[in-house]
Every structure is written in C-alpha cells, then in structure tokens.
Design a protein around this motif. Structure first.
Motif, PDB file in Angstrom:
ATOM      1  N   LEU A 124      -0.528  -7.725  -3.967  1.00 35.33           N
ATOM      2  CA  LEU A 124      -1.830  -7.253  -3.506  1.00 35.33           C
ATOM      3  C   LEU A 124      -2.709  -6.818  -4.673  1.00 35.33           C
ATOM      4  O   LEU A 124      -3.922  -7.088  -4.696  1.00 35.33           O
ATOM      5  N   TYR A 140      -4.210  -9.893  -6.407  1.00 32.88           N
ATOM      6  CA  TYR A 140      -5.324 -10.467  -5.643  1.00 32.88           C
ATOM      7  C   TYR A 140      -6.573  -9.582  -5.730  1.00 32.88           C
ATOM      8  O   TYR A 140      -7.693 -10.091  -5.831  1.00 32.88           O
ATOM      9  N   ILE A 178      -8.467 -11.010   0.063  1.00 31.64           N
ATOM     10  CA  ILE A 178      -8.093  -9.859   0.893  1.00 31.64           C
ATOM     11  C   ILE A 178      -9.198  -9.525   1.884  1.00 31.64           C
ATOM     12  O   ILE A 178      -8.945  -9.363   3.085  1.00 31.64           O
ATOM     13  N   TYR A 229      -5.266  -1.757   5.394  1.00 33.09           N
ATOM     14  CA  TYR A 229      -4.206  -1.345   4.461  1.00 33.09           C
ATOM     15  C   TYR A 229      -3.534  -0.063   4.927  1.00 33.09           C
ATOM     16  O   TYR A 229      -2.302   0.049   4.914  1.00 33.09           O
TER      17      TYR A 229
END
Length: 214
Positions: free
Chosen positions: A20, A23, A31, A180
């Motif tokens: 993550l 990215y 995302i 998230y």
C-alpha cells in the motif's frame, strides 16, 4: 486453532502495508480509484475530499508512516518470544529435569508470565488499534455533508477554490481514509479473536499437562 495463526496474519498485514505504501508513493490513483473505495464511498455517501488531489496530497508522507508501522509490527512479532516456542523449551527442560525441579518450574510464576508475553502484547496492540480505527471510521461516517465544506458560501459546484482552509480533522473526511480505517478495524478485530483462541488453547494445554503429571 484457526486456519491462520496470529503471527501469519500480522506478517501478512505488514506485507499489505508495504504494498500500500508503494502505491501511495508512486501511483496513488490506484488506491483512490479502486473498486472497494468507490463502493464503500457510494454506499455510505462519503465523498472524496479535495485534499487528496495532487500536488497537495499527503500520500508520500502516508506511505512513509505505513512503512514505519509495518517495520514495527515485524520487529515485534519476530523478536518477542512466541508462546509455542517458550512452551516447547519448557517441556524439553521439564522432561530432562528431576521431578522436584519440574514441579518447581510448573510453580514458577515467571515462566507462566513469560509464556503469555506474546499474547499480552499483541492483545493490547490489537485492542488499542481497533478502538483507534473505529473512532476514525465513526468520525468520518457521522460527519454531516455541511461539515465537509460542500455547501460553503462562495463555492461553485460543491468544492471550489474559494472554500476556506479546513482543519486537520477535516482532512480525514474522505472515502479513502474511511476505507482504510474500516479494513484496519476489521483486521485487528480478527487478530484479537485469534489471540484469544490461541491463549485459550495454551491454558487448556497447561492444564492437561499438569493432570498427566499428577
């Protein structure tokens, strides 16, 4: 015990944070435009805040923080003695020791405390992180559209350049942060349940061993 141990889940989570972070640093649109972010945002009527648009986006800083979080978790899960390893060492020492010494080891509170060290640390961490991400997710979910600056005067088309500067908490009010936080909340709750199950199995194992010795 479940299909996956707590250590495996924590390591997988650390790997997810690394991916993550990459990215977020190199291709944040992967995302922000992902299906899960879009579906959760549309289902709960959570809009994407303009604070996430480049070049003002804080994605690089978020990536660094995620990497630091992953490193801390990996160090803890690797260096803190695990329950199974400690019990295996205790069983080997007890089987090779005289009966009187074995009884002293069973009565030693330090050994019992040491055996639960891994479980206690990660239970505390998982519970605290669950509460943190629950608070963040609930804060975003309960926020009214007016709190997001959508109906601010002098704003054209909802979000405009004339909108006043928002506070730090207002920066959290977007579907990316909510997605998230929601995923982290569910994961740490899973870890918490897994740790409870592992701790219960260890207690049962100790009780069975004491009955065999008696």
């Amino acid at each position: 015990m479940g299909l996956l141990s707590s250590k495996t889940l924590i390591q997988a989570h650390a790997l997810f944070l690394f991916v993550l972070a990459v990215y977020l640093t190199r291709s944040p649109e992967v995302i922000t435009d992902s299906d899960i972010v879009f579906m959760l945002g549309e289902t709960l009527s959570i809009d994407a805040a303009p604070s996430l648009s480049r070049p003002q986006s804080p994605f690089a800083l978020c990536g660094i923080l995620l990497i630091a979080d992953a490193l801390v978790d990996l160090i803890l899960v690797t260096r803190v003695p695990r329950i199974n390893e400690i019990i295996a060492m205790a069983e080997i020492a007890r089987s090779a020791a005289p009966s009187s010494l074995a009884g002293a080891m069973r009565a030693n509170p330090f050994l019992a405390r040491l055996a639960s060290l891994y479980s206690e640390i990660w239970t505390l961490l998982s519970a605290s992180r669950f509460c943190l991400f629950f608070a963040v997710s609930f804060f975003i979910y309960q926020s009214k559209p007016s709190a997001w600056g959508m109906d601010a005067p002098g704003t054209a088309g909802g979000y405009g350049a004339g909108r006043e500067a928002v506070s730090g908490l207002d920066q959290l009010k977007n579907r990316v942060i909510f997605t998230y936080g929601f995923m982290e909340m569910m994961f740490w709750f899973w870890i918490y349940l897994t740790l409870r199950e592992e701790r219960h199995e260890i207690v049962v194992r100790f009780a069975e061993q004491d009955q065999e010795v008696m």
